[in-house]
Design an enzyme around this catalytic site. Structure first.
Site, short mmCIF file in Angstrom:
data_model
loop_
_atom_site.label_atom_id
_atom_site.label_comp_id
_atom_site.label_asym_id
_atom_site.label_seq_id
_atom_site.Cartn_x
_atom_site.Cartn_y
_atom_site.Cartn_z
N LYS A 4 0.85 -1.20 0.00
CA LYS A 4 0.00 0.00 0.00
C LYS A 4 0.88 1.25 0.00
CE LYS A 4 -3.94 1.97 2.61
NZ LYS A 4 -4.84 1.82 3.77
N SER A 34 -10.33 -0.11 7.01
CA SER A 34 -9.73 -0.05 5.67
C SER A 34 -9.06 -1.31 5.16
CB SER A 34 -8.73 1.09 5.60
OG SER A 34 -9.41 2.30 5.46
N SER A 68 -9.93 2.26 2.79
CA SER A 68 -8.98 2.96 1.95
C SER A 68 -8.03 2.05 1.18
CB SER A 68 -8.17 3.92 2.82
OG SER A 68 -7.36 3.20 3.73
#
Ligand code: GLN
Length: 495
Positions: free
Chosen positions: A78, A182, A158
């Site tokens: 990420k 998330s 997210s």
């Protein structure tokens, strides 16, 4: 072997150790899949040179018989994780051009375990969002579609890029982070597994901070076994993070027996919400029956302060974010606005932050500074902290009464359409986190497991919440649920 990118971590690991394939072949298969999946906008910085170099090194170690646990396995990271010399922007314009001089502890531990980084994954800006639509790179796209409808859906957020990439077999697994849901919400939206460990299990060092008392990293994987394998590599004490727990990390994979006889599973009545789609309710019921059939004792429980969790979260998270994001001032990192003649330092801050932060981030900074301001601190921030303690105590009470894990839906709906929430009240978007934020507020481990499809053929997930530090036991319950649910569906390839 064909379609190497579709393997799980465990399958690829075993194939590597038997000499049936190489890390270079696995890595090349993933890199080719990534090249063919531009439409998903999952990878925002690709690192093929680093990947191939690490893959070659992994093959040498595998040959020599000295291979660590994740040796040669290609994964995505990420964009919130700082990766040395590689753009790490938290999907924000304000970090444009930022290439850290250091590596986050978690990505370093993964590299030390032999994992191969393919690149950086899309996400909501500073991890604020539930649809990946606040990203400066544009939204990632869910590989799943509704029935015959080709409308683009959100992969959730997210960690939307991580979710899309794993579900579309662009990598074998990915890192995510979870401040209010998330990891678990996007995992549920794309039919994969995601676990947020106990607060303090994974070091936060080198992960761009959103809300420091809630943020945790965790793996997003194709199944529960892979979550166990990758979580073990990610966890561990780190003296560089003062909230990191000095506890031994068990072999989580070895704990996956699937035997949950005698375990007590709590079903919290407060999670049965008005207006919840029937399909979610039905799935929750089915999940309950599956665990019962596997030998667990099912118990109705009450977590009375649940209804205050979202408002509490949306005071605490923005408060911490407004403080954490104060460092983006145009001096130390990334973007700086062009200044006009006569502009001073205040104008520089204002213009830089107005240009560098997107709307959602600006909203959070404003809410955060408001709830921390002298006149409102007690009314909002301090009250939220007190309610947070009550939410935590709700969980402590049920665990003390003998409950081993709690089963809830992971999300209040299946994946929704991109742009669908554009004109909605922001609170509509915040409602996505209704089942997940309690877990962050209480610092507990929570895992989302794909458990079925809705009428339109979209994946739905169930969440299991565990006792602090008992991720191994939690993963074993998730494993039993996974086996009973038998979820094997994959998105049809259209990209
Ligand atoms: N959707 C939640 C938020 O926007 C949670 C985000 C997260 O877990 N990083 O705050």
């Amino acid at each position: 072997m064909s379609d190497l990118n579709t393997l799980t971590l465990a399958q690829a690991r075993d194939a590597l150790r038997k000499g049936e394939t190489t890390s270079v072949a696995l890595t090349e298969a993933c890199l080719a899949a990534i090249e063919g999946a531009g439409a998903l906008n999952a990878f925002v910085h690709k690192t093929p040179e680093i990947a191939l170099e690490r893959a070659k090194a992994a093959d040498v170690r595998l040959q020599s018989g000295d291979a660590p646990k994740m040796c040669g396995l290609p994964i995505g990271i990420k964009d919130l994780f700082c990766t040395k010399g590689v753009p790490s922007q938290a999907a924000s314009r304000i970090l444009e051009g930022f290439k850290p001089e250091y590596e986050s502890t978690v990505s370093q531990q993964l590299a030390d375990a032999g994992a191969v980084m393919l690149g950086k994954l899309n996400m909501d800006e500073f991890a604020m969002g539930s649809s990946n639509e606040t990203s400066c790179y544009g939204n990632a796209v869910n590989p799943w579609r509704r029935g015959n409808d080709d409308a683009a859906l959100t992969p959730g957020g997210s960690s939307g890029g991580s979710a899309a990439a794993v579900a579309a077999d662009l990598c074998l697994a990915a890192t995510g982070t979870d401040t209010g849901g998330s990891i678990r919400q996007p995992a549920a939206f794309v039919g994969i597994t995601g676990i947020k460990p106990t607060y303090g299990r994974c070091s936060r060092w080198g992960i761009v901070a959103f809300a420091s008392s809630l943020d945790q990293a965790g793996p997003m994987t194709k199944d529960v076994r892979d979550a166990a394998i990758m979580l073990e590599a990610m966890c561990g004490h780190d003296p560089k993070d003062s909230t990191s727990a000095d506890l031994a990390v068990p072999d989580f994979e070895a704990m996956l027996t699937g035997d949950i006889r005698g375990k007590v599973i709590g079903i919290p009545r407060e999670y049965r919400m008005d207006g919840m789609p029937e399909e979610i309710e039905a799935l929750w019921q089915q999940g309950t029956e599956m665990l019962r059939a596997a030998g667990a004792e099912i118990r109705d429980i009450s977590l009375p302060h649940t209804k205050y969790a979202l408002p509490t979260y949306y005071v605490i998270a923005p408060a911490e974010a407004s403080s954490n994001l104060a460092r983006y001032d145009g001096v130390r990192y990334g973007h700086r606005a062009k200044l006009a003649q006569g502009d001073g330092i205040t104008e520089m801050y204002e213009k830089t932050r107005a240009e560098g932060f997107g709307h959602e981030v600006q909203r959070r900074v404003m809410v955060g500074t408001y709830v921390l301001s002298a006149g409102f601190y007690d009314a909002y921030y301090n009250r939220a902290r007190k309610v947070r303690s009550l939410i935590k105590k709700d969980f402590e009470d049920v665990f003390a009464a003998g409950v081993d894990a709690i089963l809830t839906p992971a999300t209040p709906s299946a994946a929704f359409g991109l742009g669908e929430m554009a004109d909605a009240d922001p609170v509509q978007m915040y409602l996505n986190d209704v089942f997940t934020v309690t877990v962050n507020l209480a610092g507990l481990p929570g895992v989302s497991v794909p458990a079925g499809l809705d009428k339109q053929g979209l994946p739905l997930g169930l969440q299991l919440i565990g006792r602090p530090w008992e991720e191994g036991d939690l993963l074993n319950t998730a494993y039993a649920l996974e086996q009973a649910a038998g979820f094997v569906a994959k998105p049809g390839k259209w990209w």
